[in-house]
Design an enzyme around this catalytic site. Structure first.
Site, PDB file in Angstrom:
ATOM      1  N   GLU A 115     -12.137  -0.039  18.728  1.00 24.96           N
ATOM      2  CA  GLU A 115     -13.120   0.221  17.638  1.00 24.96           C
ATOM      3  C   GLU A 115     -14.226  -0.785  17.941  1.00 24.96           C
ATOM      4  O   GLU A 115     -13.896  -1.752  18.307  1.00 24.96           O
ATOM      5  CB  GLU A 115     -12.475  -0.086  16.229  1.00 24.96           C
ATOM      6  CG  GLU A 115     -11.467   1.008  15.774  1.00 24.96           C
ATOM      7  CD  GLU A 115     -10.962   0.791  14.358  1.00 24.96           C
ATOM      8  OE1 GLU A 115     -11.374  -0.371  13.671  1.00 24.96           O
ATOM      9  OE2 GLU A 115     -10.089   1.406  13.707  1.00 24.96           O
TER      10      GLU A 115
ATOM     11  N   ASP B 113      -8.274   7.229  10.045  1.00 28.17           N
ATOM     12  CA  ASP B 113      -9.549   5.963   9.561  1.00 28.17           C
ATOM     13  C   ASP B 113      -9.281   5.013  10.470  1.00 28.17           C
ATOM     14  O   ASP B 113     -10.347   4.133  10.599  1.00 28.17           O
ATOM     15  CB  ASP B 113      -9.003   5.618   8.347  1.00 28.17           C
ATOM     16  CG  ASP B 113     -10.172   4.640   7.695  1.00 28.17           C
ATOM     17  OD1 ASP B 113     -11.295   5.171   7.788  1.00 28.17           O
ATOM     18  OD2 ASP B 113      -9.837   3.867   7.188  1.00 28.17           O
TER      19      ASP B 113
ATOM     20  N   ILE C 281       0.822  -1.340   0.008  1.00 27.95           N
ATOM     21  CA  ILE C 281      -0.030   0.014  -0.049  1.00 27.95           C
ATOM     22  C   ILE C 281       0.832   1.164  -0.069  1.00 27.95           C
ATOM     23  O   ILE C 281       0.472   2.048  -0.495  1.00 27.95           O
ATOM     24  CB  ILE C 281      -0.809   0.153   1.164  1.00 27.95           C
ATOM     25  CG1 ILE C 281      -2.033  -1.272   0.962  1.00 27.95           C
ATOM     26  CG2 ILE C 281      -1.736   1.344   1.333  1.00 27.95           C
ATOM     27  CD1 ILE C 281      -2.861  -1.359   2.276  1.00 27.95           C
TER      28      ILE C 281
ATOM     29  N   HIS D 136     -13.108   3.595   9.700  1.00 31.68           N
ATOM     30  CA  HIS D 136     -12.346   2.638   9.099  1.00 31.68           C
ATOM     31  C   HIS D 136     -12.830   2.223   7.784  1.00 31.68           C
ATOM     32  O   HIS D 136     -13.351   1.099   7.394  1.00 31.68           O
ATOM     33  CB  HIS D 136     -12.432   1.182  10.045  1.00 31.68           C
ATOM     34  CG  HIS D 136     -11.435   0.313  10.071  1.00 31.68           C
ATOM     35  ND1 HIS D 136     -10.748  -0.313  10.923  1.00 31.68           N
ATOM     36  CD2 HIS D 136     -10.759   0.235   8.822  1.00 31.68           C
ATOM     37  CE1 HIS D 136      -9.846  -1.068  10.491  1.00 31.68           C
ATOM     38  NE2 HIS D 136      -9.583  -1.044   9.147  1.00 31.68           N
ATOM     39  N   LEU D 137     -12.730   3.151   6.872  1.00 32.84           N
ATOM     40  CA  LEU D 137     -13.463   3.069   5.538  1.00 32.84           C
ATOM     41  C   LEU D 137     -12.113   2.766   4.474  1.00 32.84           C
ATOM     42  O   LEU D 137     -12.399   2.803   3.533  1.00 32.84           O
ATOM     43  CB  LEU D 137     -13.781   4.530   5.034  1.00 32.84           C
ATOM     44  CG  LEU D 137     -14.769   5.259   5.959  1.00 32.84           C
ATOM     45  CD1 LEU D 137     -15.598   6.298   5.437  1.00 32.84           C
ATOM     46  CD2 LEU D 137     -16.326   4.253   5.821  1.00 32.84           C
ATOM     47  N   GLY D 138     -11.091   2.490   5.260  1.00 30.40           N
ATOM     48  CA  GLY D 138      -9.864   2.306   4.104  1.00 30.40           C
ATOM     49  C   GLY D 138     -10.167   1.074   3.035  1.00 30.40           C
ATOM     50  O   GLY D 138      -9.872   1.487   1.838  1.00 30.40           O
ATOM     51  N   ALA D 139     -11.009   0.160   3.264  1.00 34.28           N
ATOM     52  CA  ALA D 139     -11.290  -0.823   2.317  1.00 34.28           C
ATOM     53  C   ALA D 139     -12.754  -0.983   1.877  1.00 34.28           C
ATOM     54  O   ALA D 139     -13.161  -1.720   1.148  1.00 34.28           O
ATOM     55  CB  ALA D 139     -11.156  -2.286   2.693  1.00 34.28           C
TER      56      ALA D 139
ATOM     57  N   ASP E 131      11.387   2.270   6.257  1.00 29.16           N
ATOM     58  CA  ASP E 131      11.042   0.925   6.341  1.00 29.16           C
ATOM     59  C   ASP E 131      12.207   0.070   6.085  1.00 29.16           C
ATOM     60  O   ASP E 131      12.901   0.045   5.329  1.00 29.16           O
ATOM     61  CB  ASP E 131      10.177   0.597   4.997  1.00 29.16           C
ATOM     62  CG  ASP E 131       9.557  -0.804   5.147  1.00 29.16           C
ATOM     63  OD1 ASP E 131      10.148  -1.619   5.721  1.00 29.16           O
ATOM     64  OD2 ASP E 131       8.337  -0.999   4.365  1.00 29.16           O
TER      65      ASP E 131
ATOM     66  N   CYS F 174      -4.393   5.366   7.930  1.00 33.95           N
ATOM     67  CA  CYS F 174      -5.296   4.409   7.583  1.00 33.95           C
ATOM     68  C   CYS F 174      -4.670   2.860   7.440  1.00 33.95           C
ATOM     69  O   CYS F 174      -5.250   2.084   6.921  1.00 33.95           O
ATOM     70  CB  CYS F 174      -5.536   4.425   5.950  1.00 33.95           C
ATOM     71  SG  CYS F 174      -6.337   6.349   5.607  1.00 33.95           S
TER      72      CYS F 174
END
Length: 525
Positions: A260, A255, A151, A278-281, A170, A229
């Site tokens: 939750e 997000d 991502i 939590h709308l990422g997907a 990373d 996210c």
């Protein structure tokens, strides 16, 4: 026919794919934990989203469960160590919602830059506060990625298209991959000091929990804007609130949250906060994609033995599975042989492949060796939990690959270290299909490992075979096959005798009493 339960609401195409692949499927979303535990023993597979919680006690109630498929990336709702210990494969679908999540991160970045949610609320309230909402451009700003995997790399591509400069922290990002993506690899402290926007795209682990802690948030550039996210728990929410209220952090778009559903979070109402549930997907395309992907992966595993996107065992494609199947059978037999003979004495194990075997995916071969070896410790061991059990017992596991051929076109060798030294067995495939033992502790011997067998070490002397046959005959034990090998004439010899009955302890003691016999061990494959 394999049977799968879909316990969360999922696109109907998932059930269609299961049935098209010969898998029976039931769709029962909304089950309580007790209801799930009551019916789960009937299923080989469990397909879930985020609502179903697969805890250790749920797994304990599912003795026939072989695979759990999570339609999505996060598997916080699955007890992976407990699943691994029970030999259950856990899969996710890391690519089904990648674009959707990346686009949501970009959308939230725009929302922060131009204060879109606040401007919308103000305008719809009848105000016209044009001078209140003074935003910033994204062009030429520095975007800091914490996590540059699947991502994160998509976000980087979109940000570069917006003419942003992208830096990334990373530990797993190679310099070559960074160059390919067009990003600059930096350390975390450098990213915190330089980034105008920070977006997180990393899993939640012990190493990444609160990676944006109070101390790290204090290292950020004044006026930074932060987007998450990925997973709740990557940011210290209390410290973030203080940073927003103090004005050091210009804005944050979240997000995901530590708890939750986040219905009473202390961050709510803080100036500069943009929050989404939590709308990422949450796009039509992503919901269909992850449902299709999880069904395809689970059906592939249950019907053809393919393993894709597993979190607790090596991947094995459906194309690889037929080629590897005889090697895995051989590997499991070799592991079982040394496990039964050396057992508790084993301190480490080395798995070597050479010739044709070296051209294959070695991880499943290693898993099969460990599955065979660990049967001496557990009667529920398989390729999934064998590495876990080996690690639990402190076994050091090594893999060695030899590209060239030796005496055989293909060979698998298993060497174990004990207090008495190294012990090695090796096998090959006849006709690329039939497993055969060809070397046992340095003695050439050709044998098929199957059923009940007896391993005997003796001095090579006349009369041994006759005495052995007589004792077995007196016990009404029929000899199926007899395999012999020796180091030299008159020296140490080994016999692997396949028999048609179980060798009881009393008979084993009688065989061990034959003159010249040093060891007798009953085996079962």
């Amino acid at each position: 026919m394999p049977k799968v339960l879909i316990s969360d609401k999922m696109d109907p195409k998932a059930a269609e794919i299961f049935r098209a692949n010969g898998v029976e499927v039931d769709e029962k979303p909304g089950l309580t934990k007790d209801e799930l535990k009551a019916i789960l023993p009937d299923y080989d597979g469990l397909a879930i989203r985020s609502a179903t919680k697969v805890t250790a006690d749920v797994l304990a109630a599912a003795p026939n469960l072989k695979v759990i498929g999570r339609a999505g990336i996060g598997v916080d709702n699955v007890d992976i160590p407990a699943a691994t210990a029970r030999g259950v494969v856990v899969m996710n679908t890391p690519f089904g919602n990648s674009i959707t999540t990346a686009e949501h991160a970009i959308a939230l970045m725009f929302a922060l830059a131009r204060e879109l949610p606040q401007a919308d609320s103000s305008t719809q309230a009848g105000k016209w506060e044009k001078n209140r909402f003074m935003g910033v451009e994204l062009t030429s700003k520095t975007l800091g990625l914490i996590g540059c995997g699947n991502i994160g790399s998509i976000v980087a591509d979109r940000a570069l298209g917006l003419r942003m400069k992208v830096i990334a922290y990373d530990p797993f990002l190679t310099p070559e991959r960074a160059l390919e993506l067009g990003v600059e690899k930096v350390e975390l402290d450098q990213l915190l000091a330089r980034a105008d926007f920070i977006t997180l795209h990393t899993p939640l682990t012990d190493q990444t929990r609160n990676i944006l802690s109070a101390a790290n948030l204090a290292k950020t550039k004044k006026g930074v804007r932060i987007i998450n996210c990925a997973r709740g728990g990557l940011i210290d929410e209390a410290a973030l609130k203080l940073g927003l209220e103090a004005g050091h952090i210009a804005g944050a778009a979240l997000d995901v949250f530590v708890e939750e559903p986040a219905q009473d979070n202390p961050l709510f109402g803080t100036p500069g906060l943009v929050a989404t549930p939590h709308l990422g997907a949450s796009t039509t395309e992503a919901q269909v994609n992850v449902a299709i992907q999880v069904a395809e992966q689970m059906a592939d595993f249950l019907v053809r033995g393919g393993v894709s996107n597993a979190l607790n065992m090596p991947s094995l494609s459906a194309e690889e599975a037929p080629k590897l199947k005889p090697y895995m059978a051989l590997a499991e037999q070799l592991g079982s042989l040394v496990g039964q003979l050396e057992g508790e004495a084993i301190r480490s194990v080395s798995i070597e492949v050479e010739g044709a075997a070296a051209e294959l995916n070695q991880k499943p071969i290693t898993g099969a060796v460990l599955a065979g070896l660990m049967k001496v410790y557990s009667d529920t061991v398989n390729m999934v939990n064998a590495p876990f059990l080996a690690k639990e017992r402190g076994l050091d596991v090594r893999e060695v690959r030899h590209a060239g051929e030796g005496d055989y076109h293909t060979l698998v060798r298993v060497t174990v270290e004990t207090d008495a030294g190294a012990r090695s067995v090796a096998g090959t495939l006849f006709g690329n299909a039939a497993p055969r033992l060809v070397d046992m502790f340095g003695i050439a011997i050709e044998a098929e490992l199957a059923g009940d067998m007896i391993y005997i070490v003796n001095e090579d002397a006349p009369g041994f075979i006759g005495r052995l046959g007589s004792l077995l005959g007196e016990a009404a034990i029929n000899i199926a096959t007899f395999h012999l090998g020796r180091r030299a004439a008159g020296g140490e010899a080994v016999a692997l005798v396949s028999v048609d009955g179980r060798i009881e302890p009393a008979l084993a003691r009688s065989l061990a009493a034959i003159p010249g016999v040093k060891r007798v061990t009953p085996l079962r494959f």
